[in-house]
Scaffold this motif. Structure first.
Motif, PDB file in Angstrom:
ATOM      1  N   TYR A  38       0.820  -1.277   0.133  1.00  0.00           N
ATOM      2  CA  TYR A  38      -0.239  -0.282  -0.072  1.00  0.00           C
ATOM      3  C   TYR A  38       0.516   1.339  -0.349  1.00  0.00           C
ATOM      4  N   VAL A  39      -0.196   2.520  -0.400  1.00  0.00           N
ATOM      5  CA  VAL A  39       0.168   3.767  -0.771  1.00  0.00           C
ATOM      6  C   VAL A  39       0.835   4.147   0.954  1.00  0.00           C
ATOM      7  N   PRO A  40       1.532   4.184   1.431  1.00  0.00           N
ATOM      8  CA  PRO A  40       2.042   6.015   2.818  1.00  0.00           C
ATOM      9  C   PRO A  40       1.322   6.832   2.645  1.00  0.00           C
ATOM     10  N   SER A  41       1.357   7.675   3.989  1.00  0.00           N
ATOM     11  CA  SER A  41       0.676   9.016   3.776  1.00  0.00           C
ATOM     12  C   SER A  41       2.341   9.940   3.625  1.00  0.00           C
ATOM     13  N   THR A  42       2.028  10.921   4.038  1.00  0.00           N
ATOM     14  CA  THR A  42       2.693  12.083   3.433  1.00  0.00           C
ATOM     15  C   THR A  42       3.590  12.593   3.822  1.00  0.00           C
ATOM     16  N   VAL A  43       2.587  11.568   5.577  1.00  0.00           N
ATOM     17  CA  VAL A  43       3.638  11.950   7.003  1.00  0.00           C
ATOM     18  C   VAL A  43       4.520  11.486   6.973  1.00  0.00           C
ATOM     19  N   LEU A  44       4.245  10.366   6.872  1.00  0.00           N
ATOM     20  CA  LEU A  44       5.304   9.179   6.676  1.00  0.00           C
ATOM     21  C   LEU A  44       6.411   9.693   6.040  1.00  0.00           C
ATOM     22  N   ALA A  45       5.739   9.953   4.841  1.00  0.00           N
ATOM     23  CA  ALA A  45       7.117  10.067   3.334  1.00  0.00           C
ATOM     24  C   ALA A  45       7.987  10.487   4.097  1.00  0.00           C
ATOM     25  N   ARG A  61       8.543   6.972  -6.473  1.00  0.00           N
ATOM     26  CA  ARG A  61       8.360   7.966  -8.022  1.00  0.00           C
ATOM     27  C   ARG A  61       7.591   6.958  -8.324  1.00  0.00           C
ATOM     28  N   LEU A  62       6.948   8.368  -9.266  1.00  0.00           N
ATOM     29  CA  LEU A  62       4.781   7.643  -9.408  1.00  0.00           C
ATOM     30  C   LEU A  62       5.451   6.374 -10.822  1.00  0.00           C
TER      31      LEU A  62
ATOM     32  N   SER B  41      -2.086  11.693   0.677  1.00  0.00           N
ATOM     33  CA  SER B  41      -1.269  10.297   0.131  1.00  0.00           C
ATOM     34  C   SER B  41      -0.171  10.458  -0.621  1.00  0.00           C
ATOM     35  N   THR B  42       1.395   9.787  -0.670  1.00  0.00           N
ATOM     36  CA  THR B  42       2.185   9.769  -0.735  1.00  0.00           C
ATOM     37  C   THR B  42       1.945  10.112  -2.484  1.00  0.00           C
ATOM     38  N   VAL B  43       1.233   9.480  -2.836  1.00  0.00           N
ATOM     39  CA  VAL B  43       1.058   9.598  -4.437  1.00  0.00           C
ATOM     40  C   VAL B  43       0.195  11.085  -4.794  1.00  0.00           C
ATOM     41  N   LEU B  44      -0.856  11.049  -4.077  1.00  0.00           N
ATOM     42  CA  LEU B  44      -1.217  12.653  -3.945  1.00  0.00           C
ATOM     43  C   LEU B  44      -0.016  13.593  -4.009  1.00  0.00           C
ATOM     44  N   ALA B  45       0.772  13.278  -3.278  1.00  0.00           N
ATOM     45  CA  ALA B  45       1.912  14.414  -3.348  1.00  0.00           C
ATOM     46  C   ALA B  45       2.773  14.738  -4.265  1.00  0.00           C
ATOM     47  N   LEU B  46       3.086  13.436  -4.644  1.00  0.00           N
ATOM     48  CA  LEU B  46       3.915  13.432  -6.230  1.00  0.00           C
ATOM     49  C   LEU B  46       3.182  13.281  -7.329  1.00  0.00           C
ATOM     50  N   LYS B  47       1.993  13.476  -7.135  1.00  0.00           N
ATOM     51  CA  LYS B  47       1.394  14.054  -8.694  1.00  0.00           C
ATOM     52  C   LYS B  47       1.291  15.650  -7.993  1.00  0.00           C
ATOM     53  N   LEU B  48       1.264  16.402  -6.987  1.00  0.00           N
ATOM     54  CA  LEU B  48       1.290  17.988  -6.639  1.00  0.00           C
ATOM     55  C   LEU B  48       2.674  18.032  -7.843  1.00  0.00           C
TER      56      LEU B  48
END
Lengths: 66, 66
Positions: A38-45, A61-62, B41-48
């Motif tokens: 799964y995809v982690p949250s931005t805080v975790l990142a 990376r996307l 989510s980190t995917v959203l952050a990367l898209k931004l």
DNA sequence: ACAATATGACAAATATACTTTACATTTAGA
DNA sequence: TCTAAATGTAAAGTATATTTGTCATATTGT
């Protein structure tokens, strides 16, 4: 999304459990992220970013399906 | 966690709805993130990151309570 | 001032991150 | 080889992100 957390962790020479404790999550969370379950949250990142001393974009990376 | 998405969006001169469509989420999601109602989510952050043409760490920052 | 567009926000429903527990497998060291 | 530590994974439960719908307010252009 793909990540190179396993590599960054190897550079620091710490276990999944140690990394988990550093950022305040469970070991399974680290394991699941490394396994792309799964995809982690931005805080975790951002917390990983602080520990690896590298920007988030360096180890997350996307991919095409994102 | 704090963010400066509102600023980045103003630089691009686009609306919440336009930004939402660019990254494939709802307008309310953008609105809620700008208002710090939840952590994306980190995917959203990367898209931004791709749309703002800046690293994630530039517009997302950890705060004390993180 | 008026109309159209943009923003803020809430509630209910759904999807998914994350935890805890638990167990099997792999790896590393004596 | 034996044992302990590390890893992979799964299930059930909880927390939270995201969607859809909706409405009120603010902002902008004419």
């Amino acid at each position: 999304m793909q990540n190179t957390i396993k590599v960054e962790r190897a550079i620091l020479g710490i276990t999944q459990d140690e990394l988990a404790k550093k950022i305040g999550v469970s070991r399974q969370t680290i394991n699941s992220i490394e396994a792309n379950r799964y995809v982690p949250s931005t805080v975790l990142a951002l917390k990983l970013s602080a520990i690896f001393n590298k920007p988030v974009n360096d180890f997350f990376r996307l991919t095409d399906q994102d």
